[in-house]
Design an enzyme around this catalytic site. Structure first.
Site, short mmCIF file in Angstrom:
data_model
loop_
_atom_site.label_atom_id
_atom_site.label_comp_id
_atom_site.label_asym_id
_atom_site.label_seq_id
_atom_site.Cartn_x
_atom_site.Cartn_y
_atom_site.Cartn_z
N TYR A 148 29.72 84.89 2.36
CA TYR A 148 28.60 84.34 2.94
C TYR A 148 28.27 84.50 4.53
CZ TYR A 148 28.57 82.16 -1.71
OH TYR A 148 28.52 82.04 -2.91
N ARG A 149 29.70 84.39 4.94
CA ARG A 149 29.81 84.58 6.68
C ARG A 149 29.11 86.09 6.95
NH1 ARG A 149 29.72 80.34 8.65
NH2 ARG A 149 31.58 79.55 9.48
#
Ligand SMILES: CC(C)(COP(=O)(O)OP(=O)(O)OC[C@H]1O[C@@H](n2cnc3c(N)ncnc32)[C@H](O)[C@@H]1OP(=O)(O)O)[C@@H](O)C(=O)NCCC(=O)NCCS
Length: 194
Positions: free
Chosen positions: A155-156
């Site tokens: 996600y990052r």
């Protein structure tokens, strides 16, 4: 749409197909999350109900085998709205301004899981991109255990930012991160390019 991992196809899942194969999908969920069969069984009714929510969308990854194709990963989400348990929890976790900017009219990424035998080969990233492609919403939100996991790194790397960290959902001892991203996602080939 079609993914690029050799012999793995990523595609939208018709709602009816997912309902008929929900046990198969939730088996992957249980294996990926390390949950025992009672947790998986308890999830079934909720997951079927989720397919009825406005804006529901699901994607799946299929690996070619000698017997035919096999589901090896899936993701789904929907338009988050007041009155949904997750929405109301997240609303309480965010300050008013953040909630207005991020939560109102957002797509919730509810599930994203890849069978352990198929992880770390790009399937999860393809599923995330397929799930969020061409959505008519400004933001996508999700919650994930607040730890250095594959999910958190994915996600990052895809541009998700912190909306809340260390948040405790009722009934779960683990701290969670609530993350959000502005849509559309950056194309995978432009990651890191600013
Ligand atoms: C999270 C998950 C969906 C990612 O799918 P995946 O197919 O394993 O991930 P990908 O191969 O597409 O990798 C995407 C990114 O994840 C991270 N990642 C993948 N494998 C990793 C590993 N072995 N170690 C650390 N990070 C890893 C990396 O950031 C990677 O990007 P990079 O390849 O550019 O370094 C999958 O690992 C999974 O199902 N995990 C368990 C269930 C879960 O946590 N679901 C999400 C709940 S919120």
């Amino acid at each position: 749409m079609t993914g690029t991992t050799p012999a793995t196809r990523v595609t939208d899942l018709p709602i009816r197909w997912l309902r008929e194969h929900m046990h198969e999908a939730l088996t992957i969920y249980g294996l990926a999350m390390g949950y025992d069969s009672s947790v998986v069984a308890g999830r079934y009714g909720y997951a079927v109900q989720h397919t009825e929510r406005p804006g529901f969308r699901a994607v799946g990854a299929f690996a070619a085998t000698e017997e035919g194709e096999r589901l090896v990963g899936f993701g789904y989400g929907y338009l988050t709205a007041p009155g949904q348990w997750w929405h109301d929890q997240v609303r309480a976790a965010l300050d008013r301004r953040t909630a207005k900017r991020w939560l109102a009219g957002a797509f919730e990424v509810c599930e994203l899981h890849v069978h352990p035998d198929s992880q770390s080969r790009g399937v999860g990233r393809q599923l995330l991109h397929a799930l969020l492609a061409d959505l008519p919403y400004d933001t996508a939100l999700l919650s994930t255990p607040d730890a250095d996991t594959k999910a958190f790194r994915l996600y990052r790397a895809e541009g998700f930012v912190d909306l809340a960290r260390g948040y405790h959902f009722p009934g779960d001892a683990r701290p969670f991160a609530i993350l959000g991203v502005r849509l559309p996602l950056r194309p995978a080939d432009r990651r890191g390019g600013g």
